[in-house]
Enzyme design. Structure first.
Site, mmCIF file in Angstrom:
data_model
loop_
_atom_site.group_PDB
_atom_site.id
_atom_site.type_symbol
_atom_site.label_atom_id
_atom_site.label_comp_id
_atom_site.label_asym_id
_atom_site.label_seq_id
_atom_site.Cartn_x
_atom_site.Cartn_y
_atom_site.Cartn_z
ATOM 1 N N ILE A 71 0.815 -1.136 -0.036
ATOM 2 C CA ILE A 71 -0.171 -0.099 0.205
ATOM 3 C C ILE A 71 0.906 1.397 -0.099
ATOM 4 C CG2 ILE A 71 0.028 -0.202 2.506
ATOM 5 C CD1 ILE A 71 -2.786 1.268 2.193
ATOM 6 N N SER A 72 0.820 2.185 -0.929
ATOM 7 C CA SER A 72 1.441 3.301 -1.028
ATOM 8 C C SER A 72 1.678 4.136 0.199
ATOM 9 C CB SER A 72 1.353 4.052 -2.245
ATOM 10 O OG SER A 72 1.493 3.236 -3.349
#
Length: 222
Positions: free
Chosen positions: A68-69
């Site tokens: 997940i960025s």
């Protein structure tokens, strides 16, 4: 227990507000983008063991070799895509856990998201249903091919690093539209692609933005 309530002490509104303050300090100015991130519970998109870190400015593992960025990158890419204007139809390549998808649903009328890893897509679908986001359509497919049957899109966002900008995606970008995509292998750069109208028809204008680090964009499906 609902995952929205899970770890509530660590994921309170105050925690989210601290994240938004940090994003503002990092240069995110678009109030619509900030409001979108503030409205989405990021902790439900990560494993419970990592929920205490959900609002830190770090990328986190989500399984299957994916991440997940960090909130800054999600906000930055969303802000660039919006460019201060409402979005109608957006294509996301790489659903992942669904967090960027959820943020896009708050700034666009319709969001289409493609993920090549089926188990990851199923997890994302579960997260997004929990948030009751009705303007999202997910598809298990090869993201490098986009969704030609639904194109054109006035925004395309790619959440994995391509070796080069896929021609298939360029062809699906509406005139006046924008694409945000990381490009490169060992060294990656975020690019803005604008499909602009010209006297002779239209052309694609490429702007180099900043260094980034994403997982690689792969073809095929799993």
């Amino acid at each position: 227990m609902s995952t929205v309530l899970r770890g509530i002490g660590m994921t309170s509104q105050r925690t989210r507000e601290r994240m938004l303050s940090r994003l503002s300090e990092q240069g995110i100015k678009d109030e619509v983008t900030l409001a979108a991130l503030g409205s989405i519970a990021r902790h439900i998109f990560v494993d419970e063991a990592l929920s205490s870190r959900a609002y830190e400015d770090v990328s986190l593992p989500i399984g299957f070799g994916q991440t997940i960025s960090q909130p800054y990158i999600v906000a930055r890419m969303t802000e660039i895509l919006r460019n201060g204007h409402p979005l109608e139809k957006v294509l996301e390549i790489g659903t992942g856990c669904g967090y960027q998808t959820a943020v896009l649903s708050k700034v666009a009328k319709e969001v289409y998201s493609v993920e090549r890893i089926r188990p990851l897509l199923m997890k994302a679908r579960s997260h997004l249903r929990e948030l009751r986001l009705a303007n999202i359509k997910l598809k298990h497919a090869d993201g490098t091919m986009g969704l030609p049957e639904i194109a054109p899109f006035d925004g395309i966002i790619v959440t994995a690093a391509a070796r080069h900008i896929p021609e298939e995606l360029l062809a699906q970008l509406a005139v006046g539209g924008r694409m945000v995509i990381p490009v490169g292998t060992d060294e990656q750069t975020l690019y803005l692609i604008e499909h602009v109208k010209t006297a002779m028809g239209s052309e694609y204008r490429k702007t180099k933005l900043e260094a980034v680090k994403f997982v690689p964009l792969l073809g095929g499906t799993n």
